[in-house]
Design an enzyme around this catalytic site. Structure first.
Site, PDB file in Angstrom:
ATOM      1  N   GLY A  27       0.769  -1.231   0.000  1.00  0.00           N
ATOM      2  CA  GLY A  27       0.000   0.000   0.000  1.00  0.00           C
ATOM      3  C   GLY A  27       0.802   1.284   0.000  1.00  0.00           C
ATOM      4  O   GLY A  27       1.832   1.417  -0.672  1.00  0.00           O
ATOM      5  N   ILE A  28       0.314   2.240   0.778  1.00  0.00           N
ATOM      6  CA  ILE A  28       0.918   3.567   0.819  1.00  0.00           C
ATOM      7  C   ILE A  28       2.350   3.513   1.327  1.00  0.00           C
ATOM      8  O   ILE A  28       3.246   4.170   0.775  1.00  0.00           O
ATOM      9  CB  ILE A  28       0.060   4.507   1.687  1.00  0.00           C
ATOM     10  CG1 ILE A  28      -1.278   4.793   0.993  1.00  0.00           C
ATOM     11  CG2 ILE A  28       0.790   5.809   1.969  1.00  0.00           C
ATOM     12  CD1 ILE A  28      -2.276   5.573   1.841  1.00  0.00           C
ATOM     13  N   ASP A  74       7.335  -5.751  14.771  1.00  0.00           N
ATOM     14  CA  ASP A  74       5.997  -5.432  15.243  1.00  0.00           C
ATOM     15  C   ASP A  74       6.038  -4.043  15.869  1.00  0.00           C
ATOM     16  O   ASP A  74       6.754  -3.820  16.851  1.00  0.00           O
ATOM     17  CB  ASP A  74       5.565  -6.474  16.276  1.00  0.00           C
ATOM     18  CG  ASP A  74       4.147  -6.273  16.775  1.00  0.00           C
ATOM     19  OD1 ASP A  74       3.575  -5.197  16.526  1.00  0.00           O
ATOM     20  OD2 ASP A  74       3.623  -7.179  17.432  1.00  0.00           O
ATOM     21  N   TYR A 169     -11.363   3.338  14.440  1.00  0.00           N
ATOM     22  CA  TYR A 169     -10.420   3.765  13.407  1.00  0.00           C
ATOM     23  C   TYR A 169     -10.362   5.291  13.331  1.00  0.00           C
ATOM     24  O   TYR A 169      -9.277   5.884  13.306  1.00  0.00           O
ATOM     25  CB  TYR A 169     -10.823   3.185  12.055  1.00  0.00           C
ATOM     26  CG  TYR A 169      -9.927   3.598  10.916  1.00  0.00           C
ATOM     27  CD1 TYR A 169      -8.690   2.991  10.716  1.00  0.00           C
ATOM     28  CD2 TYR A 169     -10.311   4.615  10.041  1.00  0.00           C
ATOM     29  CE1 TYR A 169      -7.860   3.377   9.674  1.00  0.00           C
ATOM     30  CE2 TYR A 169      -9.490   5.005   8.997  1.00  0.00           C
ATOM     31  CZ  TYR A 169      -8.262   4.385   8.820  1.00  0.00           C
ATOM     32  OH  TYR A 169      -7.436   4.782   7.790  1.00  0.00           O
ATOM     33  N   TRP A 263     -16.383  19.358   1.372  1.00  0.00           N
ATOM     34  CA  TRP A 263     -17.842  19.171   1.341  1.00  0.00           C
ATOM     35  C   TRP A 263     -18.383  18.906   2.717  1.00  0.00           C
ATOM     36  O   TRP A 263     -17.812  18.192   3.503  1.00  0.00           O
ATOM     37  CB  TRP A 263     -18.190  18.010   0.400  1.00  0.00           C
ATOM     38  CG  TRP A 263     -18.251  18.429  -1.036  1.00  0.00           C
ATOM     39  CD1 TRP A 263     -18.123  19.689  -1.548  1.00  0.00           C
ATOM     40  CD2 TRP A 263     -18.447  17.564  -2.160  1.00  0.00           C
ATOM     41  NE1 TRP A 263     -18.222  19.664  -2.912  1.00  0.00           N
ATOM     42  CE2 TRP A 263     -18.420  18.377  -3.329  1.00  0.00           C
ATOM     43  CE3 TRP A 263     -18.621  16.185  -2.305  1.00  0.00           C
ATOM     44  CZ2 TRP A 263     -18.593  17.843  -4.605  1.00  0.00           C
ATOM     45  CZ3 TRP A 263     -18.784  15.672  -3.579  1.00  0.00           C
ATOM     46  CH2 TRP A 263     -18.771  16.489  -4.727  1.00  0.00           C
TER      47      TRP A 263
END
Length: 263
Positions: A27-28, A74, A169, A263
């Site tokens: 991913g990122i 970890d 999250y 928005w």
């Protein structure tokens, strides 16, 4: 204007730098690690993944002509992170840049969420960032030369995503933003800059699974630019905040969201 040094290094040039990237196996985090190498840095790659993600990242960094070091670690373990920093400096040199992208995401209605689900995510997304920054900053402070740290947060730390039950999250990412600002102020006198990036919906492997197709369409429809970000589009913001181009930026949360938060 007469004092401009026309022979000064390019603002976005990371040559001579040693970076550590957590979550570098996918991913990122993976794409930014490669991007830092493309800009001249040698990169320590941290992840706890058991697939070949880190090997793929290392291969692409080698093809970019830079060195890397793959470390299984970890981020919820202070000892593992201290050891990782030691390995990085023994193998690549003094650490002066860090990008912390390790994190997880899942969802559940708040009233149904088990404590274990909440705590596991918080341990990785918040405690993991705190411990990573702590280990990285200790090395930078010891060298006395300062450095730059960037943490990957999320626009979910600023807004509540429509239709997603992710109270844990969202809270973790809001915490990363505030933690980064607080660290920036604690370490400003030590020459360490700390900033965060808050991506909007991004086309990572997690968000592009076949079972996510309907949700993906919703993500795109809710974003003013009409699409999700590509992971490539996170490289520029990260390089900017880590490089001398952002030498007067600390405590900044940079939204990279396709206009979503307007928005």
């Amino acid at each position: 204007m007469k004092n401009i040094d026309l022979n000064a290094p390019k603002l976005f040039d990371l040559s001579g730098s040693v970076a550590m990237v957590t979550g570098a196996g996918s991913g990122i985090g993976q794409r930014i690690a490669i991007g830092l190498a493309q800009c001249g840095a040698d990169v320590a790659l941290l992840d706890r993944r058991t697939d070949d993600g880190l090997a793929q990242t290392a291969e692409l960094i080698a093809r970019a002509g830079r060195r890397s070091l793959s470390i299984s670690a970890d981020v919820t373990s202070s000892k593992a992170l201290a050891d990782a920093v030691s390995q990085t400096e023994a193998g690549l040199g003094s650490l002066n840049l860090a990008l912390n992208a390790a994190g997880i995401a899942n969802a559940n209605p708040c009233e149904n969420m088990e404590e274990e689900q909440y705590q596991t995510l918080m341990d990785i997304n918040m405690k993991g960032v705190w411990l990573s920054c702590q280990a990285e900053a200790r090395a930078m402070i010891a060298h006395g030369k300062g450095g730059s740290i960037v943490n990957i947060a999320s626009m979910s730390g600023v807004i509540v995503n429509k239709g997603l039950n992710q109270v844990h999250y969202n809270a973790s990412k809001a915490g990363v933003i505030q933690m980064s600002k607080s660290m920036a102020m604690e370490w400003v006198g030590k020459g360490i800059r700390v900033n965060s990036i808050s991506p909007g919906y991004t086309a990572t492997p997690m968000n592009t699974r076949p079972e996510m197709v309907h949700q993906t369409k919703e993500f795109e429809a809710q974003t003013p630019m009409g699409r999700m970000a590509n992971v490539d589009e996170m490289v520029g913001p990260a390089v900017f905040l880590l490089s001398d181009a952002a030498s007067f930026c600390t405590g900044v949360d940079l939204l990279v969201d396709g206009g979503f938060c307007c928005w």
